[in-house]
Design a protein around this motif. Structure first.
Motif, mmCIF file in Angstrom:
data_model
loop_
_atom_site.group_PDB
_atom_site.id
_atom_site.type_symbol
_atom_site.label_atom_id
_atom_site.label_comp_id
_atom_site.label_asym_id
_atom_site.label_seq_id
_atom_site.Cartn_x
_atom_site.Cartn_y
_atom_site.Cartn_z
ATOM 1 N N GLN A 162 1.075 7.148 1.111
ATOM 2 C CA GLN A 162 0.475 5.146 1.315
ATOM 3 C C GLN A 162 -1.052 5.439 0.583
ATOM 4 O O GLN A 162 -1.691 6.591 0.416
ATOM 5 N N SER A 163 -0.756 4.945 -0.257
ATOM 6 C CA SER A 163 -1.737 4.872 -1.313
ATOM 7 C C SER A 163 -3.665 4.288 -1.127
ATOM 8 O O SER A 163 -3.860 5.240 -1.404
ATOM 9 N N SER A 164 -3.489 3.851 -0.171
ATOM 10 C CA SER A 164 -5.628 3.879 -0.052
ATOM 11 C C SER A 164 -5.846 5.255 1.453
ATOM 12 O O SER A 164 -6.550 5.801 1.161
ATOM 13 N N SER A 165 -4.369 5.591 2.102
ATOM 14 C CA SER A 165 -4.789 6.953 3.263
ATOM 15 C C SER A 165 -4.440 8.307 2.147
ATOM 16 O O SER A 165 -4.466 9.295 3.020
ATOM 17 N N ARG A 166 -3.318 7.890 1.424
ATOM 18 C CA ARG A 166 -2.995 9.131 0.563
ATOM 19 C C ARG A 166 -2.210 10.334 1.821
ATOM 20 O O ARG A 166 -1.432 11.053 1.391
ATOM 21 N N ASP A 167 -1.657 9.308 2.894
ATOM 22 C CA ASP A 167 -0.796 10.149 4.562
ATOM 23 C C ASP A 167 0.726 9.915 4.212
ATOM 24 O O ASP A 167 0.991 8.916 3.445
ATOM 25 N N ASP A 182 0.911 -1.467 -0.036
ATOM 26 C CA ASP A 182 0.081 -0.255 0.010
ATOM 27 C C ASP A 182 1.534 1.646 -0.212
ATOM 28 O O ASP A 182 1.104 2.330 -0.034
#
Length: 268
Positions: free
Chosen positions: A252-257, A222
């Motif tokens: 992080q791909s899912s959260s864009r953090d 991710d």
């Protein structure tokens, strides 16, 4: 027979291209740029230069396939490819993959080009634990394929790419089509990578640089990276400056953090 086989194993046709190679410097490029300008006087802006042929005196003494191979294995004695799998933490492995990807960007000298490989031509080289095989698989368009392995760290790299150069008047804009995939077999991770554009300018000063956006993504962890290769401005090129800068981020791909900032120069 044993002596002959040993000679073949250590045969080097042309040494890897060096970043400090003075023979093919920007100064050399400025001397041949006049020849290129005379060749493209009849080329219209927007024209496809895929089949445009340079005279032999403007060719580097190597095939394009060898240049691709050097991008994978030639790192001044450092095993940057192996580092991608040696790290224990996923984020450290991802950072190593980003480092390796940036290190494959090599300076291109305007006016000096490798020979175009013929259909079916292959090039093979082994360096330490790294084995690289390249082949010209299509003639029109000129598609090259690459397969590299790192025997010790169980890494598998595949490329398939071709260039679509277009003349824009004072420069040539080269789009690199295709994909790069790296598999860390011991880690069961796959990394997908885009490729930047190549811009070759003739005026006000000759020069070439990579530009555009590159994405690197690993679905299993991710993690994702965006790299931006900054194109030099007209004023900077007129002054003779070439900063070859790069900036980007890892997130992080899912959260864009966002986890890391990336900045510096891709050639140093």
């Amino acid at each position: 027979m044993a002596e002959e086989e040993n000679m073949r194993r250590h045969l080097v046709l042309v040494k890897p291209f060096s970043l400090e190679d003075e023979k093919y410097s920007e100064h050399t490029a400025s001397n041949v740029i006049r020849k290129i300008l005379s060749l493209i006087k009849t080329v219209r802006p927007g024209s496809d230069l895929t089949n445009f042929q340079l005279p032999p005196q403007l060719n580097l003494p190597r095939s394009q396939l060898q240049s691709y191979g050097e991008m994978v294995y030639s790192f001044r004695g450092k095993d940057l490819l192996g580092e991608c799998s040696r790290r224990d933490l996923p984020i450290e492995r991802f950072k190593s993959v980003v480092t390796w990807n940036i290190s494959t960007l090599r300076p291109v000298v305007v006016g000096m080009s490798p020979y175009n490989p013929v259909l079916g031509e292959t090039h093979h080289v082994s360096n330490g634990h790294i084995n690289v095989l390249t082949e010209q698989v299509v003639h029109h368009p000129p598609v090259s394929a690459l397969h590299a392995t790192h025997e010790k760290e169980k890494i598998d790299v595949t490329w398939c790419q071709y260039f679509t150069p277009k003349f824009r008047g004072t420069y040539v804009d080269v789009e690199v089509k295709g994909k790069r995939v790296m598999k860390l077999l011991n880690r069961k991770e796959t990394y997908h990578m885009d490729q930047p554009r190549l811009v070759m300018r003739f005026l006000p000063a000759p020069g070439a640089h990579w530009a555009g956006k590159v994405k690197i993504k690993c679905p299993e962890t991710d993690l994702e990276a965006e790299l931006h290769l900054i194109s030099d401005s007209f004023i900077e090129r007129f002054r003779g400056n070439n900063n070859r800068s790069i900036k980007g981020k890892i997130f992080q791909s899912s959260s864009r953090d966002q986890l890391y900032d990336i900045f510096g120069h891709w050639d140093r």
